[in-house]
Design a protein around this motif. Structure first.
Motif, PDB file in Angstrom:
ATOM      1  N   ASN A 204       0.826  -1.209   0.000  1.00 26.92           N
ATOM      2  CA  ASN A 204       0.000   0.000   0.000  1.00 26.92           C
ATOM      3  C   ASN A 204       0.863   1.263   0.000  1.00 26.92           C
ATOM      4  O   ASN A 204       0.575   2.238  -0.697  1.00 26.92           O
ATOM      5  CB  ASN A 204      -0.919   0.012   1.217  1.00 26.92           C
ATOM      6  CG  ASN A 204      -1.966  -1.075   1.172  1.00 26.92           C
ATOM      7  OD1 ASN A 204      -2.376  -1.513   0.099  1.00 26.92           O
ATOM      8  ND2 ASN A 204      -2.409  -1.528   2.340  1.00 26.92           N
ATOM      9  N   GLY A 205       1.930   1.220   0.796  1.00 27.06           N
ATOM     10  CA  GLY A 205       2.826   2.367   0.835  1.00 27.06           C
ATOM     11  C   GLY A 205       3.520   2.602  -0.490  1.00 27.06           C
ATOM     12  O   GLY A 205       3.712   3.755  -0.916  1.00 27.06           O
ATOM     13  N   LEU A 206       3.892   1.531  -1.181  1.00 26.70           N
ATOM     14  CA  LEU A 206       4.543   1.658  -2.486  1.00 26.70           C
ATOM     15  C   LEU A 206       3.574   2.225  -3.522  1.00 26.70           C
ATOM     16  O   LEU A 206       3.952   3.054  -4.360  1.00 26.70           O
ATOM     17  CB  LEU A 206       5.070   0.297  -2.936  1.00 26.70           C
ATOM     18  CG  LEU A 206       6.188  -0.296  -2.070  1.00 26.70           C
ATOM     19  CD1 LEU A 206       6.447  -1.755  -2.466  1.00 26.70           C
ATOM     20  CD2 LEU A 206       7.474   0.513  -2.200  1.00 26.70           C
TER      21      LEU A 206
ATOM     22  N   LEU B  82       0.977   4.176  -2.930  1.00 25.63           N
ATOM     23  CA  LEU B  82       0.753   5.589  -2.636  1.00 25.63           C
ATOM     24  C   LEU B  82       1.965   6.432  -3.015  1.00 25.63           C
ATOM     25  O   LEU B  82       1.817   7.546  -3.538  1.00 25.63           O
ATOM     26  CB  LEU B  82       0.434   5.777  -1.153  1.00 25.63           C
ATOM     27  CG  LEU B  82       0.074   7.206  -0.746  1.00 25.63           C
ATOM     28  CD1 LEU B  82      -1.263   7.620  -1.366  1.00 25.63           C
ATOM     29  CD2 LEU B  82       0.020   7.343   0.777  1.00 25.63           C
ATOM     30  N   MET B  83       3.163   5.907  -2.790  1.00 24.83           N
ATOM     31  CA  MET B  83       4.370   6.646  -3.164  1.00 24.83           C
ATOM     32  C   MET B  83       4.438   6.854  -4.670  1.00 24.83           C
ATOM     33  O   MET B  83       4.880   7.919  -5.137  1.00 24.83           O
ATOM     34  CB  MET B  83       5.611   5.902  -2.677  1.00 24.83           C
ATOM     35  CG  MET B  83       6.924   6.602  -3.022  1.00 24.83           C
ATOM     36  SD  MET B  83       7.052   8.302  -2.366  1.00 24.83           S
ATOM     37  CE  MET B  83       7.379   7.966  -0.631  1.00 24.83           C
ATOM     38  N   ALA B  84       3.995   5.885  -5.446  1.00 20.09           N
ATOM     39  CA  ALA B  84       3.969   6.046  -6.901  1.00 20.09           C
ATOM     40  C   ALA B  84       3.083   7.223  -7.290  1.00 20.09           C
ATOM     41  O   ALA B  84       3.435   8.036  -8.151  1.00 20.09           O
ATOM     42  CB  ALA B  84       3.476   4.764  -7.566  1.00 20.09           C
ATOM     43  N   ILE B  85       1.912   7.338  -6.634  1.00 21.61           N
ATOM     44  CA  ILE B  85       1.009   8.459  -6.913  1.00 21.61           C
ATOM     45  C   ILE B  85       1.647   9.775  -6.493  1.00 21.61           C
ATOM     46  O   ILE B  85       1.611  10.773  -7.235  1.00 21.61           O
ATOM     47  CB  ILE B  85      -0.331   8.250  -6.184  1.00 21.61           C
ATOM     48  CG1 ILE B  85      -1.065   7.025  -6.754  1.00 21.61           C
ATOM     49  CG2 ILE B  85      -1.206   9.500  -6.283  1.00 21.61           C
ATOM     50  CD1 ILE B  85      -2.331   6.657  -5.995  1.00 21.61           C
ATOM     51  N   ALA B  86       2.248   9.796  -5.316  1.00 21.45           N
ATOM     52  CA  ALA B  86       2.865  11.022  -4.801  1.00 21.45           C
ATOM     53  C   ALA B  86       3.991  11.500  -5.700  1.00 21.45           C
ATOM     54  O   ALA B  86       4.100  12.690  -6.015  1.00 21.45           O
ATOM     55  CB  ALA B  86       3.385  10.776  -3.381  1.00 21.45           C
ATOM     56  N   GLN B  87       4.851  10.583  -6.135  1.00 26.60           N
ATOM     57  CA  GLN B  87       5.963  10.956  -7.002  1.00 26.60           C
ATOM     58  C   GLN B  87       5.470  11.418  -8.367  1.00 26.60           C
ATOM     59  O   GLN B  87       6.076  12.294  -9.001  1.00 26.60           O
ATOM     60  CB  GLN B  87       6.922   9.771  -7.160  1.00 26.60           C
ATOM     61  CG  GLN B  87       7.670   9.393  -5.904  1.00 26.60           C
ATOM     62  CD  GLN B  87       8.799  10.361  -5.594  1.00 26.60           C
ATOM     63  OE1 GLN B  87       9.147  11.220  -6.402  1.00 26.60           O
ATOM     64  NE2 GLN B  87       9.387  10.215  -4.415  1.00 26.60           N
ATOM     65  N   ALA B  88       4.355  10.852  -8.829  1.00 32.02           N
ATOM     66  CA  ALA B  88       3.809  11.252 -10.126  1.00 32.02           C
ATOM     67  C   ALA B  88       3.292  12.682 -10.086  1.00 32.02           C
ATOM     68  O   ALA B  88       3.648  13.511 -10.926  1.00 32.02           O
ATOM     69  CB  ALA B  88       2.699  10.291 -10.543  1.00 32.02           C
ATOM     70  N   VAL B  89       2.440  13.001  -9.103  1.00 32.45           N
ATOM     71  CA  VAL B  89       1.848  14.345  -9.068  1.00 32.45           C
ATOM     72  C   VAL B  89       2.901  15.394  -8.729  1.00 32.45           C
ATOM     73  O   VAL B  89       2.715  16.586  -9.019  1.00 32.45           O
ATOM     74  CB  VAL B  89       0.671  14.409  -8.075  1.00 32.45           C
ATOM     75  CG1 VAL B  89      -0.433  13.434  -8.494  1.00 32.45           C
ATOM     76  CG2 VAL B  89       1.111  14.121  -6.648  1.00 32.45           C
TER      77      VAL B  89
ATOM     78  N   GLU C 176      -6.643   0.989  -1.562  1.00 33.11           N
ATOM     79  CA  GLU C 176      -6.119   1.668  -0.375  1.00 33.11           C
ATOM     80  C   GLU C 176      -5.413   2.969  -0.753  1.00 33.11           C
ATOM     81  O   GLU C 176      -5.604   4.008  -0.115  1.00 33.11           O
ATOM     82  CB  GLU C 176      -5.158   0.752   0.381  1.00 33.11           C
ATOM     83  CG  GLU C 176      -5.812  -0.440   1.047  1.00 33.11           C
ATOM     84  CD  GLU C 176      -6.073  -1.584   0.071  1.00 33.11           C
ATOM     85  OE1 GLU C 176      -5.698  -1.454  -1.132  1.00 33.11           O
ATOM     86  OE2 GLU C 176      -6.658  -2.585   0.501  1.00 33.11           O
ATOM     87  N   ALA C 177      -4.595   2.918  -1.789  1.00 34.88           N
ATOM     88  CA  ALA C 177      -3.870   4.120  -2.216  1.00 34.88           C
ATOM     89  C   ALA C 177      -4.829   5.162  -2.771  1.00 34.88           C
ATOM     90  O   ALA C 177      -4.661   6.371  -2.522  1.00 34.88           O
ATOM     91  CB  ALA C 177      -2.815   3.756  -3.253  1.00 34.88           C
ATOM     92  N   ARG C 178      -5.848   4.737  -3.508  1.00 38.03           N
ATOM     93  CA  ARG C 178      -6.835   5.684  -4.038  1.00 38.03           C
ATOM     94  C   ARG C 178      -7.590   6.363  -2.902  1.00 38.03           C
ATOM     95  O   ARG C 178      -7.799   7.578  -2.912  1.00 38.03           O
ATOM     96  CB  ARG C 178      -7.808   4.976  -4.981  1.00 38.03           C
ATOM     97  CG  ARG C 178      -7.194   4.454  -6.269  1.00 38.03           C
ATOM     98  CD  ARG C 178      -8.278   4.107  -7.291  1.00 38.03           C
ATOM     99  NE  ARG C 178      -9.281   3.191  -6.752  1.00 38.03           N
ATOM    100  CZ  ARG C 178      -9.212   1.864  -6.807  1.00 38.03           C
ATOM    101  NH1 ARG C 178      -8.150   1.292  -7.379  1.00 38.03           N
ATOM    102  NH2 ARG C 178     -10.169   1.096  -6.305  1.00 38.03           N
ATOM    103  N   ALA C 179      -8.031   5.563  -1.916  1.00 34.76           N
ATOM    104  CA  ALA C 179      -8.783   6.119  -0.796  1.00 34.76           C
ATOM    105  C   ALA C 179      -7.919   7.077   0.027  1.00 34.76           C
ATOM    106  O   ALA C 179      -8.388   8.142   0.460  1.00 34.76           O
ATOM    107  CB  ALA C 179      -9.310   4.995   0.093  1.00 34.76           C
ATOM    108  N   MET C 180      -6.662   6.712   0.233  1.00 30.82           N
ATOM    109  CA  MET C 180      -5.770   7.571   1.001  1.00 30.82           C
ATOM    110  C   MET C 180      -5.520   8.885   0.265  1.00 30.82           C
ATOM    111  O   MET C 180      -5.524   9.961   0.872  1.00 30.82           O
ATOM    112  CB  MET C 180      -4.454   6.843   1.261  1.00 30.82           C
ATOM    113  CG  MET C 180      -3.468   7.615   2.126  1.00 30.82           C
ATOM    114  SD  MET C 180      -4.117   8.042   3.757  1.00 30.82           S
ATOM    115  CE  MET C 180      -4.511   6.407   4.394  1.00 30.82           C
ATOM    116  N   THR C 181      -5.317   8.807  -1.057  1.00 30.61           N
ATOM    117  CA  THR C 181      -5.102  10.023  -1.847  1.00 30.61           C
ATOM    118  C   THR C 181      -6.322  10.931  -1.769  1.00 30.61           C
ATOM    119  O   THR C 181      -6.199  12.152  -1.591  1.00 30.61           O
ATOM    120  CB  THR C 181      -4.803   9.673  -3.311  1.00 30.61           C
ATOM    121  OG1 THR C 181      -3.643   8.833  -3.377  1.00 30.61           O
ATOM    122  CG2 THR C 181      -4.555  10.918  -4.144  1.00 30.61           C
ATOM    123  N   ALA C 182      -7.518  10.336  -1.889  1.00 33.63           N
ATOM    124  CA  ALA C 182      -8.749  11.128  -1.809  1.00 33.63           C
ATOM    125  C   ALA C 182      -8.871  11.809  -0.449  1.00 33.63           C
ATOM    126  O   ALA C 182      -9.256  12.983  -0.358  1.00 33.63           O
ATOM    127  CB  ALA C 182      -9.962  10.243  -2.075  1.00 33.63           C
TER     128      ALA C 182
END
Length: 240
Positions: free
Chosen positions: A145-147, A149-156, A173-179
């Motif tokens: 899940n952390g990986l 989310l990190m992919a999303i964070a590094q992308a934006v 999990e990563a989508r919900a956390m980002t939202a």
């Protein structure tokens, strides 16, 4: 227009030694924009589809036989030279993607990978303009899940403010956390232990900067662009 003819036409450039300050910027749509400014106040600019072509165009300006020029790498003043051209905020690598996937760069697929067979852990993103970044982390203590989310964070993180970006992710999990992060931004408090350091801050910073982030659900192995991000995260060949 050649460098020589430009100088003669202005009548302001005396033959002798001059310096060019040059820079290259990576645009969201996939082009490299370049600029070159002489210490005589003349300025050139252009856009190329590869870094090699952009640097070649700049070097070509320093070929006048009557003068000697010094090349000084500098920053690309994209905001004033190319108004309205979104330039990436962070340098990334360029990969070849299938022609049918190519677009304006506003779609980015993100994925994480955790593989116990060989102790591999990593994340990656690929935009539909071919920009990509990936990183591999120590397996011990890593969480998928952390990986993701990190992919999303590094992308934006790489996108300039004021643009809409569609983030493709197969992790609920990563989508919900980002939202949740986007809703609360700086007041976000609920950070699970699996959130890797820096990922929350990068997403908040992008939102505050004006990046309009739209998180889109994709099913694993069903979207061609996301498949490329999956391969990059797993340290596999991603070129078309």
């Amino acid at each position: 227009m050649t460098f020589r003819s430009s100088l003669r036409r202005t009548g302001r450039h005396l033959l002798g030694r001059h310096s060019l300050t040059c820079g290259v910027g990576q645009t969201m749509s996939g082009y490299w924009v370049w600029s070159a400014q002489c210490d005589c106040d003349l300025r050139w600019r252009g856009a190329e589809f590869s870094a090699t072509a952009a640097y070649s165009a700049m070097r070509g300006l320093a070929s006048d036989r009557d003068s000697t020029y010094t090349y000084r790498p500098g920053e690309c003043d994209a905001e004033s030279l190319w108004p309205g051209v979104p330039v990436l905020r962070k340098p990334v690598r360029r990969i070849e993607i299938p022609r049918g996937l190519r677009g304006t760069g506003r779609v980015v697929a993100c994925d994480g990978s955790l593989r116990s067979t060989d102790g591999h852990a990593g994340w990656a993103f690929v935009t539909n303009a071919g920009w990509s970044r990936s990183k591999y982390l120590p397996f011990e203590g890593a969480n998928i899940n952390g990986l993701e989310l990190m992919a999303i964070a590094q992308a934006v993180r790489v996108f300039p403010g004021g643009v809409d970006v569609w983030v493709l992710s197969d992790s609920a999990e990563a989508r919900a956390m980002t939202a949740g992060i986007l809703r609360s931004q700086r007041n976000f408090r609920n950070r699970p232990s699996w959130v890797l350091p820096g990922s929350l801050q990068m997403i908040v910073a992008a939102a505050v900067r004006g990046v309009r982030i739209h998180v889109v659900e994709v099913r694993s192995k069903t979207h061609p662009l996301h498949n490329l991000a999956d391969r990059a995260a797993r340290n596999l060949e991603v070129a078309a």
